[in-house]
Design a protein around this motif. Structure first.
Motif, mmCIF file in Angstrom:
data_model
loop_
_atom_site.group_PDB
_atom_site.id
_atom_site.type_symbol
_atom_site.label_atom_id
_atom_site.label_comp_id
_atom_site.label_asym_id
_atom_site.label_seq_id
_atom_site.Cartn_x
_atom_site.Cartn_y
_atom_site.Cartn_z
ATOM 1 N N UNK A 106 21.786 29.294 34.281
ATOM 2 C CA UNK A 106 20.485 29.282 33.609
ATOM 3 C C UNK A 106 20.430 30.291 32.465
ATOM 4 N N UNK A 107 21.553 30.975 32.192
ATOM 5 C CA UNK A 107 21.571 31.956 31.116
ATOM 6 C C UNK A 107 22.147 31.355 29.843
ATOM 7 N N UNK A 108 21.788 31.945 28.714
ATOM 8 C CA UNK A 108 22.254 31.455 27.421
ATOM 9 C C UNK A 108 23.609 32.092 27.120
ATOM 10 N N UNK A 109 24.654 31.439 27.601
ATOM 11 C CA UNK A 109 26.015 31.926 27.422
ATOM 12 C C UNK A 109 26.877 30.833 26.807
ATOM 13 N N UNK A 110 27.852 31.204 25.946
ATOM 14 C CA UNK A 110 28.818 30.215 25.467
ATOM 15 C C UNK A 110 29.578 29.629 26.652
ATOM 16 N N UNK A 111 30.055 28.409 26.502
ATOM 17 C CA UNK A 111 30.705 27.719 27.614
ATOM 18 C C UNK A 111 31.883 28.498 28.179
ATOM 19 N N UNK A 112 32.704 29.088 27.287
ATOM 20 C CA UNK A 112 33.882 29.811 27.770
ATOM 21 C C UNK A 112 33.488 31.079 28.528
ATOM 22 N N UNK A 113 32.461 31.773 28.041
ATOM 23 C CA UNK A 113 32.015 32.986 28.730
ATOM 24 C C UNK A 113 31.332 32.642 30.047
ATOM 25 N N UNK A 114 30.590 31.540 30.059
ATOM 26 C CA UNK A 114 29.941 31.102 31.291
ATOM 27 C C UNK A 114 30.983 30.815 32.362
ATOM 28 N N UNK A 115 32.052 30.134 31.967
ATOM 29 C CA UNK A 115 33.131 29.821 32.910
ATOM 30 C C UNK A 115 33.829 31.083 33.386
ATOM 31 N N UNK A 116 34.077 32.015 32.450
ATOM 32 C CA UNK A 116 34.761 33.263 32.785
ATOM 33 C C UNK A 116 33.938 34.105 33.759
ATOM 34 N N UNK A 117 32.639 34.252 33.475
ATOM 35 C CA UNK A 117 31.772 35.051 34.343
ATOM 36 C C UNK A 117 31.650 34.414 35.725
ATOM 37 N N UNK A 118 31.503 33.092 35.760
ATOM 38 C CA UNK A 118 31.380 32.400 37.031
ATOM 39 C C UNK A 118 32.645 32.586 37.874
ATOM 40 N N UNK A 119 33.807 32.557 37.206
ATOM 41 C CA UNK A 119 35.079 32.702 37.922
ATOM 42 C C UNK A 119 35.249 34.112 38.472
ATOM 43 N N UNK A 120 35.038 35.119 37.609
ATOM 44 C CA UNK A 120 35.241 36.501 38.050
ATOM 45 C C UNK A 120 34.229 36.915 39.115
ATOM 46 N N UNK A 121 32.977 36.504 38.951
ATOM 47 C CA UNK A 121 31.969 36.834 39.960
ATOM 48 C C UNK A 121 32.239 36.096 41.272
ATOM 49 N N UNK A 122 32.714 34.859 41.157
ATOM 50 C CA UNK A 122 33.038 34.096 42.357
ATOM 51 C C UNK A 122 34.172 34.738 43.141
ATOM 52 N N UNK A 123 35.211 35.177 42.422
ATOM 53 C CA UNK A 123 36.348 35.828 43.073
ATOM 54 C C UNK A 123 35.923 37.159 43.694
ATOM 55 N N UNK A 124 35.120 37.926 42.953
ATOM 56 C CA UNK A 124 34.667 39.227 43.457
ATOM 57 C C UNK A 124 33.816 39.070 44.709
ATOM 58 N N UNK A 125 32.934 38.089 44.714
ATOM 59 C CA UNK A 125 32.071 37.882 45.880
ATOM 60 C C UNK A 125 32.870 37.400 47.089
ATOM 61 N N UNK A 126 33.857 36.525 46.854
ATOM 62 C CA UNK A 126 34.700 36.061 47.956
ATOM 63 C C UNK A 126 35.505 37.226 48.535
ATOM 64 N N UNK A 127 35.995 38.098 47.647
ATOM 65 C CA UNK A 127 36.748 39.268 48.104
ATOM 66 C C UNK A 127 35.847 40.197 48.920
ATOM 67 N N UNK A 128 34.611 40.366 48.486
ATOM 68 C CA UNK A 128 33.657 41.216 49.197
ATOM 69 C C UNK A 128 33.437 40.705 50.619
ATOM 70 N N UNK A 129 33.265 39.398 50.771
ATOM 71 C CA UNK A 129 33.042 38.807 52.087
ATOM 72 C C UNK A 129 34.291 38.927 52.955
ATOM 73 N N UNK A 130 35.445 38.610 52.366
ATOM 74 C CA UNK A 130 36.694 38.629 53.125
ATOM 75 C C UNK A 130 37.042 40.041 53.604
ATOM 76 N N UNK A 131 36.793 41.033 52.773
ATOM 77 C CA UNK A 131 37.085 42.421 53.154
ATOM 78 C C UNK A 131 36.103 42.909 54.215
ATOM 79 N N UNK A 132 34.847 42.511 54.090
ATOM 80 C CA UNK A 132 33.828 43.011 55.010
ATOM 81 C C UNK A 132 33.904 42.446 56.408
#
Length: 259
Positions: A106-132
């Motif tokens: 829902x944010x005004x981001x270029x397509x490449x940045x939107x994909x990059x942010x979604x990927x890095x945040x997704x990986x970080x959140x999965x790592x947070x859950x897996x470690x915890x």
């Protein structure tokens, strides 16, 4: 041993959480036709988050009721079937990355940045859950040191996510032309961060002197309330953003977002 009162409290909270998640899912999905095509994916994902959560709350509810039974003397006894709390972490492993992605969409981001942010945040959140998760297995007083290790490890990706939401995406938030939409996006970012800050607190309940059945009940109550706030609350805020942006596009008051 869990008392009858404690059993009933967790029973009611898990039931309430399931109903809340499912009701939110129905509302969000029924409102999808009301938003612009550009924002339908965000609203669908919001409903998917609460739908997945409702499924896992149903499984946790069933597991809780199967783990205990009432005896003929009106007392509570274990059945021999353990309560499977891993359903909660399976839920988070799926829903937490999706929750972050719906904010990105829902944010005004270029397509490449939107994909990059979604990927890095997704990986970080999965790592947070897996470690915890392994730390949740340390409940007795003689091994709580291990729980602290996993808590600290999970906090590293958690802090990265917080930094990204509040600082890393600030330029994109400020680029919103409509002050009302900008305020809503800031609101969903802060709501997410504040709601998520409750999880680390609940995690350390056993390290705060809360032990035995009190720890079990406290953790179930704390995580359930946090889930309702972070999933249902964020989902309804995403809905407000998609409606506001859709109306702006309809009126020709907003630049076409590069999503």
């Amino acid at each position: 041993m869990i008392s009858g009162t404690q059993f009933t409290i967790v029973y009611d909270v898990l039931s309430f959480s399931f109903a809340t998640m499912m009701a939110t899912t129905i509302f969000l999905w029924m409102r999808v036709p009301s938003v612009h095509e550009k924002y339908k994916s965000a609203l669908i994902i919001s409903g998917l988050v609460t739908f997945i959560a409702s499924y896992h709350y149903l499984r946790m509810f069933n597991s809780w009721t199967e783990a205990y039974e009432w005896t003929g003397e009106g007392e509570l006894a274990k059945t021999g079937s353990p309560f499977n709390d891993a359903y909660r972490y399976m839920d988070w492993l799926l829903t937490v990355p999706l929750l972050l992605i719906e904010i990105i969409l829902v944010m005004k981001l270029p397509a490449d940045e939107s994909k990059s942010k979604a990927t890095t945040l997704g990986i970080a959140s999965a790592a947070m859950i897996a470690i915890g998760y392994p730390g949740e297995l340390f409940m007795s007083e003689d091994n709580l040191g291990g729980r602290w290790v996993y808590w600290i490890g999970a906090m590293l990706p958690f802090l990265y996510i917080v930094q990204t939401l509040l600082v890393g995406l600030n330029d994109a938030t400020q680029s919103e032309a409509d002050p009302a939409v900008r305020k809503l996006i800031k609101g969903v970012q802060w709501w997410t961060v504040i709601a998520w800050c409750t999880y680390p607190v609940v995690y350390i309940f056993p390290m705060m002197g809360i032990s035995g059945s009190n720890a079990i009940v406290g953790i179930q109550l704390g995580y359930s309330v946090s889930d309702i706030i972070s999933k249902c609350g964020v989902g309804l805020l995403i809905y407000q953003i998609t409606i506001a942006k859709s109306l702006a596009l309809k009126n020709g008051n907003e630049e076409t977002p590069l999503l």
